[in-house]
Every structure is written in C-alpha cells, then in structure tokens.
Motif scaffolding. Sequence first.
Motif, short mmCIF file in Angstrom:
data_model
loop_
_atom_site.label_atom_id
_atom_site.label_comp_id
_atom_site.label_asym_id
_atom_site.label_seq_id
_atom_site.Cartn_x
_atom_site.Cartn_y
_atom_site.Cartn_z
N LYS A 168 -155.98 -24.84 61.65
CA LYS A 168 -155.88 -24.93 63.11
C LYS A 168 -156.41 -26.31 63.53
CE LYS A 168 -156.13 -20.09 64.47
NZ LYS A 168 -154.81 -19.89 63.96
N ALA A 169 -155.82 -26.84 64.61
CA ALA A 169 -156.32 -28.10 65.15
C ALA A 169 -157.80 -27.93 65.44
CB ALA A 169 -155.56 -28.47 66.41
N ASN B 188 -157.09 -30.07 71.41
CA ASN B 188 -156.70 -29.34 70.21
C ASN B 188 -155.43 -28.51 70.40
OD1 ASN B 188 -158.62 -30.38 68.48
ND2 ASN B 188 -160.08 -28.73 68.84
N ASP C 26 -147.31 -28.35 64.87
CA ASP C 26 -146.37 -27.27 64.56
C ASP C 26 -144.92 -27.76 64.68
OD1 ASP C 26 -148.50 -25.51 64.19
OD2 ASP C 26 -148.25 -24.52 66.13
N GLN D 70 -150.19 -26.04 58.06
CA GLN D 70 -149.81 -24.78 58.67
C GLN D 70 -150.85 -23.68 58.42
OE1 GLN D 70 -145.81 -24.51 56.98
NE2 GLN D 70 -144.93 -25.00 58.97
N LYS E 164 -152.61 -30.92 70.12
CA LYS E 164 -152.47 -31.33 68.71
C LYS E 164 -151.80 -30.23 67.90
CE LYS E 164 -156.38 -34.50 68.30
NZ LYS E 164 -157.60 -34.79 67.55
N GLN E 165 -152.22 -28.98 68.12
CA GLN E 165 -151.66 -27.86 67.37
C GLN E 165 -150.16 -27.73 67.65
OE1 GLN E 165 -153.57 -25.64 65.21
NE2 GLN E 165 -151.46 -25.37 64.54
N PHE F 74 -158.00 -31.52 59.56
CA PHE F 74 -156.68 -31.27 60.17
C PHE F 74 -156.04 -32.59 60.59
CE2 PHE F 74 -153.72 -30.23 63.60
CZ PHE F 74 -153.03 -29.13 63.08
#
Length: 174
Positions: free
Chosen positions: A116-117, A56, A64, A113, A59-60, A122
Amino acid sequence: MMTATKTKAKSTGSGSKSGRKTARAAAKPADAIKLLKADHKEVRAWFKQYEDLEDNADKQALADKICLALTVHTQIEEEIYYPATREAIDDDDLLDEAEVEHASAKQLIAEIQGMKAGDHLFDAKVTVLGEYINHHVEEEEREMFPESRDSDLDLKTLGEQMAARKAELMKQAG
C-alpha cells in the motif's frame, strides 16, 4: 456518432486527456508500433506525475493505474507483437532481452500490488519500475520498432489484433 465517441471516452473512467486519447486510439486502431508508442508515452507521463504526488491515496490510485496499464501492455506484446516480430526480424537477442525485462517488471509490479502507498519502499519500487520501463521503452523504440518497420510485418493488422486484445483485457480488469 460524436456523442457515442464522447460517451466512450468518459467510460474509460479517467476522464483525463490521456484517457480520452486512449479511448480514441482503441476506437480507431493504429498500426502496432503506433499503439505501443502511445502506451509508452501515457505510462511515462504517469510515472512523471507520480513523482509530484504527496497524498498516499493519490499515489495508490496512480500506482494501481500504472500497474494495470503495464500488465496489459506486456501481455499484448508477449502474446501478439513479440511472436510476430520474432518471425519477421533476425534479432533473437533483442527479443530475449525484452522478455527478461518484462519478467523483471512483472516481479516489481507484483510487489507493488502487494503493498500500500505509504509502506516502506513503496515509492522506491514505483520509481525503480519507472526506470526499468524507461530503459525498456528506449530499447524497443530505438532498436526493435525500426527493425519491425523494415520487415514485412503487417503492422496494421497486428495493431488491430493488439487493440482488440487490449480492450478485452481492460474490460476483464473492470
């Protein structure tokens, strides 16, 4: 001089091959279409990379990066490239569709945005954003860019303006 270039490439933060290419492209602006195609290629690669991620945090970070790149890209297109192209080619429908596609992408970016992952949907939203972008990129590269090339647009000057604005927006983003 070579040291300055290497330092500049490292200052982009990513240190990746695509990050270094972006830094070199910004240092030596290409014409508008080459700049946009380079952005397209980079973001498409990131979407492909995203598909293979499981962590995660990774990924986040990549989501981003994708959202920032697309936000800046759409802004330079809307502020500089689209208005110039609208004046130079006789295809308002194509430009109108591109603006609507941007609006859809921006809405999805805002949703991503705000998440969150690991949150429900998401991954699905990032995937759908990639699909929107692929469709949009194909239309631009297959239809709009050739029409721009065939027009009397000064693509070199336009590219310089877009590269400068892109660098300014990226600096503002931190």
